[in-house]
Design a protein around this motif. Structure first.
Motif, PDB file in Angstrom:
ATOM      1  N   GLY A  55       4.677   8.124  -7.842  1.00  0.00           N
ATOM      2  CA  GLY A  55       4.791   9.763  -7.942  1.00  0.00           C
ATOM      3  C   GLY A  55       5.685   9.566  -6.093  1.00  0.00           C
ATOM      4  O   GLY A  55       5.532  10.264  -5.243  1.00  0.00           O
ATOM      5  N   ALA A  56       6.750   9.188  -6.211  1.00  0.00           N
ATOM      6  CA  ALA A  56       7.552   8.233  -5.805  1.00  0.00           C
ATOM      7  C   ALA A  56       9.101   9.541  -6.048  1.00  0.00           C
ATOM      8  O   ALA A  56       9.157  10.100  -6.862  1.00  0.00           O
ATOM      9  N   ASP A  57      10.085   9.299  -5.047  1.00  0.00           N
ATOM     10  CA  ASP A  57      11.300  10.732  -5.417  1.00  0.00           C
ATOM     11  C   ASP A  57      12.184   9.223  -5.657  1.00  0.00           C
ATOM     12  O   ASP A  57      12.198   8.569  -5.621  1.00  0.00           O
ATOM     13  N   ARG A  58      12.895  10.285  -6.851  1.00  0.00           N
ATOM     14  CA  ARG A  58      13.676   8.663  -7.192  1.00  0.00           C
ATOM     15  C   ARG A  58      14.986   8.493  -7.112  1.00  0.00           C
ATOM     16  O   ARG A  58      15.021   6.996  -7.945  1.00  0.00           O
ATOM     17  N   ASP A  59      15.594   8.734  -6.031  1.00  0.00           N
ATOM     18  CA  ASP A  59      16.618   8.785  -5.195  1.00  0.00           C
ATOM     19  C   ASP A  59      15.718   7.503  -4.362  1.00  0.00           C
ATOM     20  O   ASP A  59      16.205   7.292  -3.113  1.00  0.00           O
ATOM     21  N   GLU A  60      13.962   7.288  -4.021  1.00  0.00           N
ATOM     22  CA  GLU A  60      13.374   6.886  -2.193  1.00  0.00           C
ATOM     23  C   GLU A  60      13.679   5.328  -2.995  1.00  0.00           C
ATOM     24  O   GLU A  60      13.134   4.846  -3.859  1.00  0.00           O
ATOM     25  N   PRO A  61      13.827   4.707  -2.415  1.00  0.00           N
ATOM     26  CA  PRO A  61      14.234   3.227  -2.389  1.00  0.00           C
ATOM     27  C   PRO A  61      13.471   2.784  -2.299  1.00  0.00           C
ATOM     28  O   PRO A  61      12.038   3.018  -1.414  1.00  0.00           O
ATOM     29  N   VAL A  62      12.699   1.858  -3.219  1.00  0.00           N
ATOM     30  CA  VAL A  62      11.496   0.869  -2.222  1.00  0.00           C
ATOM     31  C   VAL A  62      11.251  -0.641  -2.764  1.00  0.00           C
ATOM     32  O   VAL A  62      12.309  -1.381  -3.216  1.00  0.00           O
ATOM     33  N   HIS A  63      10.467  -1.109  -2.836  1.00  0.00           N
ATOM     34  CA  HIS A  63      10.467  -2.943  -2.200  1.00  0.00           C
ATOM     35  C   HIS A  63      10.149  -3.039  -3.886  1.00  0.00           C
ATOM     36  O   HIS A  63       8.906  -3.114  -3.367  1.00  0.00           O
ATOM     37  N   ILE A  64      11.345  -4.496  -4.478  1.00  0.00           N
ATOM     38  CA  ILE A  64      10.750  -4.975  -5.646  1.00  0.00           C
ATOM     39  C   ILE A  64      11.008  -6.220  -4.961  1.00  0.00           C
ATOM     40  O   ILE A  64      12.265  -7.168  -4.791  1.00  0.00           O
ATOM     41  N   VAL A  65      10.011  -6.735  -5.699  1.00  0.00           N
ATOM     42  CA  VAL A  65       9.083  -7.910  -5.430  1.00  0.00           C
ATOM     43  C   VAL A  65       9.620  -8.706  -6.775  1.00  0.00           C
ATOM     44  O   VAL A  65       8.994  -8.655  -7.212  1.00  0.00           O
TER      45      VAL A  65
END
Length: 252
Positions: free
Chosen positions: A116-126
Motif C-alpha cells: 500500500g505504498a507509493d511505487r517510488d517510495e524506498p523501503v527497507h529490504i532485509v
C-alpha cells in the motif's frame, strides 16, 4: 483396446530397490553419513548399477539423499515443515533465520502495491538466510516500509547484518494483528539458485507472508525454499488457497 488393470503391472525393479534403500537409511545410517560407493551398494543388493542409480536419483528427488561434490552421496537431514513455522514478527524469539544485509531501496512495483505504498517510495529490504545441517535451506527478502520502523536511525546501524537486526528489532515494537500466507511451487532464478546451491530452474517453494499491524500491511516476506528440503504442513483449522499470477510472487 482392453482396460489395463493396475494391480497386474509389475513394480519396476528400481522402485522396489528404493523401498529397500529407504529402510536401510532409516535403520543403518545417520544424517550426514556418506553412503558406500555405487559398486559396493550394487553388490550388496544384487542389482545392476543402472538400477541402483535410478533408485538413488529418486531418493535424491524426495530429499532423502544429497550428492555433494568431493564428498559423495550423504543422508539428508529431515525436511523442514514450512506451513507452521512462523507465528510472530520476523526476528522474534525462536526465529531461525540469519540476517545477511539490509538496504533502503525502491521495491518492485508489485511489492509496493502489496504494501500500500507509493511505487517510488524506498523501503527497507532485509535479506536473510536459513541453513540446516550445514546446507542452505532458504533465502528471504523482507520488505518493511519506513513507516513501520519510524524510530530507526542510520547512525545506530548504518549497513549490513547490524542494520538488518535493527530493522527487525524495531518491528517488535508493533502489535502484530494478523498475518496471511501463500505458498506456491516455482523455479529457481539465477540469483536464488546461487544462494541455495542449486541449478537455475531447480524446483523451489515460494512462501509469501504479509504481516498486519495498525490496520495495514506492516511488512511483506518472500521466502524461497529448496523444494528438496521442505514439506508443507497445515493445521486442522487452516485452509489452502491457490493463486495464479500472484503479484507478490512476481516481485520475489
Amino acid at each position: 483396446m482392453g482396460t489395463l488393470r493396475l494391480e497386474t503391472v509389475p513394480e519396476p525393479k528400481y522402485w522396489h530397490l528404493k523401498t529397500v534403500l529407504t529402510e536401510a537409511l532409516d535403520s543403518e545410517f545417520a544424517v550426514g553419513e556418506v553412503l558406500p560407493n555405487e559398486r559396493a551398494l550394487a553388490a550388496r543388493f544384487g542389482v545392476a548399477r543402472a538400477t541402483l542409480r535410478q533408485a538413488l536419483e529418486q531418493l535424491e528427488l524426495e530429499g532423502r539423499l544429497q550428492r555433494r561434490r568431493g564428498v559423495g552421496t550423504t543422508v539428508a537431514p529431515p525436511r523442514v515443515d514450512v506451513g507452521a513455522e512462523r507465528h510472530g514478527w520476523p526476528g522474534a524469539s525462536g526465529d531461525t533465520w540469519n540476517p545477511v544485509d539490509c538496504a533502503l531501496a525502491v521495491p518492485p512495483a508489485a511489492v509496493a502495491d502489496a504494501l500500500g505504498a507509493d511505487r517510488d517510495e524506498p523501503v527497507h529490504i532485509v535479506r536473510r538466510s536459513r541453513v540446516s545441517h550445514g546446507r542452505p535451506l532458504a533465502a528471504e527478502l523482507l520488505y518493511v516500509p519506513q513507516a513501520s520502523v519510524p524510530e530507526l536511525t542510520a547512525i545506530d546501524a548504518p549497513s549490513g547484518p547490524a542494520r538488518a537486526r535493527a530493522v527487525l528489532r524495531e518491528l517488535q515494537h508493533l502489535e502484530l494483528e494478523s498475518q496471511d500466507r501463500a505458498v506456491e511451487l516455482g523455479s529457481a532464478r539465477a540469483d536464488d539458485a546461487k544462494e541455495l546451491d542449486r541449478l537455475p530452474g531447480a524446483p523451489v517453494l515460494v512462501v509469501t507472508t504479509r504481516f498486519f499491524a495498525g490496520g495495514r500491511t506492516a511488512a511483506l516476506s518472500v521466502a524461497t525454499y529448496r523444494a528438496d528440503t521442505c514439506r508443507l504442513t497445515f493445521g486442522a483449522s487452516g485452509g489452502v488457497e491457490i493463486h495464479h499470477d500472484d503479484p507478490a510472487r512476481q516481485a520475489s
